[in-house]
Design a protein around this motif. Sequence first.
Motif, PDB file in Angstrom:
ATOM      1  N   PHE A  77       0.836  -1.200   0.000  1.00  0.00           N
ATOM      2  CA  PHE A  77       0.000   0.000   0.000  1.00  0.00           C
ATOM      3  C   PHE A  77       0.872   1.252   0.000  1.00  0.00           C
ATOM      4  O   PHE A  77       0.627   2.189  -0.762  1.00  0.00           O
ATOM      5  CB  PHE A  77      -0.929   0.008   1.220  1.00  0.00           C
ATOM      6  N   VAL A  78       1.895   1.250   0.836  1.00  0.00           N
ATOM      7  CA  VAL A  78       2.786   2.412   0.922  1.00  0.00           C
ATOM      8  C   VAL A  78       3.461   2.656  -0.433  1.00  0.00           C
ATOM      9  O   VAL A  78       3.514   3.790  -0.910  1.00  0.00           O
ATOM     10  CB  VAL A  78       3.829   2.221   2.047  1.00  0.00           C
ATOM     11  N   ARG A  79       3.945   1.596  -1.072  1.00  0.00           N
ATOM     12  CA  ARG A  79       4.576   1.742  -2.402  1.00  0.00           C
ATOM     13  C   ARG A  79       3.571   2.230  -3.437  1.00  0.00           C
ATOM     14  O   ARG A  79       3.881   3.107  -4.251  1.00  0.00           O
ATOM     15  CB  ARG A  79       5.188   0.415  -2.847  1.00  0.00           C
ATOM     16  N   HIS A  80       2.370   1.667  -3.409  1.00  0.00           N
ATOM     17  CA  HIS A  80       1.325   2.064  -4.359  1.00  0.00           C
ATOM     18  C   HIS A  80       1.000   3.549  -4.206  1.00  0.00           C
ATOM     19  O   HIS A  80       0.908   4.288  -5.196  1.00  0.00           O
ATOM     20  CB  HIS A  80       0.084   1.207  -4.133  1.00  0.00           C
ATOM     21  N   MET A  81       0.849   4.002  -2.973  1.00  0.00           N
ATOM     22  CA  MET A  81       0.513   5.401  -2.745  1.00  0.00           C
ATOM     23  C   MET A  81       1.672   6.316  -3.129  1.00  0.00           C
ATOM     24  O   MET A  81       1.449   7.411  -3.648  1.00  0.00           O
ATOM     25  CB  MET A  81       0.091   5.615  -1.296  1.00  0.00           C
ATOM     26  N   LYS A  82       2.891   5.877  -2.908  1.00  0.00           N
ATOM     27  CA  LYS A  82       4.049   6.678  -3.318  1.00  0.00           C
ATOM     28  C   LYS A  82       4.051   6.864  -4.835  1.00  0.00           C
ATOM     29  O   LYS A  82       4.332   7.950  -5.335  1.00  0.00           O
ATOM     30  CB  LYS A  82       5.348   6.020  -2.849  1.00  0.00           C
ATOM     31  N   GLN A  83       3.705   5.809  -5.576  1.00  0.00           N
ATOM     32  CA  GLN A  83       3.596   5.907  -7.036  1.00  0.00           C
ATOM     33  C   GLN A  83       2.513   6.896  -7.439  1.00  0.00           C
ATOM     34  O   GLN A  83       2.590   7.518  -8.494  1.00  0.00           O
ATOM     35  CB  GLN A  83       3.291   4.536  -7.650  1.00  0.00           C
ATOM     36  N   ARG A  84       1.509   7.053  -6.590  1.00  0.00           N
ATOM     37  CA  ARG A  84       0.411   7.984  -6.855  1.00  0.00           C
ATOM     38  C   ARG A  84       0.736   9.389  -6.335  1.00  0.00           C
ATOM     39  O   ARG A  84      -0.101  10.276  -6.361  1.00  0.00           O
ATOM     40  CB  ARG A  84      -0.879   7.472  -6.216  1.00  0.00           C
ATOM     41  N   GLY A  85       1.962   9.591  -5.797  1.00  0.00           N
ATOM     42  CA  GLY A  85       2.376  10.907  -5.311  1.00  0.00           C
ATOM     43  C   GLY A  85       1.888  11.233  -3.915  1.00  0.00           C
ATOM     44  O   GLY A  85       1.756  12.407  -3.554  1.00  0.00           O
ATOM     45  N   CYS A  86       1.652  10.213  -3.120  1.00  0.00           N
ATOM     46  CA  CYS A  86       1.072  10.392  -1.793  1.00  0.00           C
ATOM     47  C   CYS A  86       1.972   9.779  -0.724  1.00  0.00           C
ATOM     48  O   CYS A  86       2.440   8.655  -0.861  1.00  0.00           O
ATOM     49  CB  CYS A  86      -0.306   9.720  -1.762  1.00  0.00           C
ATOM     50  N   GLU A  87       2.176  10.518   0.362  1.00  0.00           N
ATOM     51  CA  GLU A  87       2.919  10.016   1.517  1.00  0.00           C
ATOM     52  C   GLU A  87       1.929   9.337   2.466  1.00  0.00           C
ATOM     53  O   GLU A  87       0.808   9.818   2.645  1.00  0.00           O
ATOM     54  CB  GLU A  87       3.599  11.177   2.236  1.00  0.00           C
ATOM     55  N   VAL A  88       2.329   8.237   3.074  1.00  0.00           N
ATOM     56  CA  VAL A  88       1.483   7.524   4.028  1.00  0.00           C
ATOM     57  C   VAL A  88       2.029   7.737   5.431  1.00  0.00           C
ATOM     58  O   VAL A  88       3.216   7.517   5.680  1.00  0.00           O
ATOM     59  CB  VAL A  88       1.422   6.011   3.702  1.00  0.00           C
ATOM     60  N   LEU A  89       1.160   8.171   6.343  1.00  0.00           N
ATOM     61  CA  LEU A  89       1.519   8.339   7.752  1.00  0.00           C
ATOM     62  C   LEU A  89       0.710   7.352   8.570  1.00  0.00           C
ATOM     63  O   LEU A  89      -0.515   7.289   8.438  1.00  0.00           O
ATOM     64  CB  LEU A  89       1.222   9.763   8.223  1.00  0.00           C
ATOM     65  N   LEU A  90       1.388   6.582   9.405  1.00  0.00           N
ATOM     66  CA  LEU A  90       0.709   5.630  10.280  1.00  0.00           C
ATOM     67  C   LEU A  90       0.714   6.177  11.700  1.00  0.00           C
ATOM     68  O   LEU A  90       1.686   6.772  12.141  1.00  0.00           O
ATOM     69  CB  LEU A  90       1.414   4.275  10.228  1.00  0.00           C
ATOM     70  N   THR A  91      -0.404   5.947  12.410  1.00  0.00           N
ATOM     71  CA  THR A  91      -0.546   6.541  13.734  1.00  0.00           C
ATOM     72  C   THR A  91      -1.363   5.674  14.674  1.00  0.00           C
ATOM     73  O   THR A  91      -2.213   4.899  14.228  1.00  0.00           O
ATOM     74  CB  THR A  91      -1.194   7.934  13.645  1.00  0.00           C
TER      75      THR A  91
END
Length: 130
Positions: A77-91
């Motif tokens: 998911f993190v890689r997929h979102m990075k390809q879409r130009g999005c940073e993922v933050l987990l909390t």
Amino acid sequence: MKIAIATRDFSTVSGHAGQARQWLLYDLSEHRAGRLLPAPRRVELDKDEVLHVFADDRPHPLDGIDIAVAASAGDGFVRHMKQRGCEVLLTGESDPALAITRILAGEALPDPRFDITTTLCKLRDLFSRH
């Protein structure tokens, strides 16, 4: 800036972001420090729009987000979102409004809690297309 938060019933930050169907979308492009947060837009994804299975072959309701926030997410998911130009933050923060407030204040988010499904996702992600 647009921030999307994976939720459970639009009220608490949800884990397993790749499978999340309910998201709160905050459009902060007009937001200024010291002002109240704008009300988020509720986004309910169809089954074929869930990011874990979405083929990126058409527009998506979460297109254009800069940050995705969730309690847990697999590496795929993190890689997929990075390809879409999005940073993922987990909390570990369960309140979406508090998570947004901390992000805007430049504060660190609480560490995510242990989630067994994340461990299982990491194994599945070894064979993921993302």
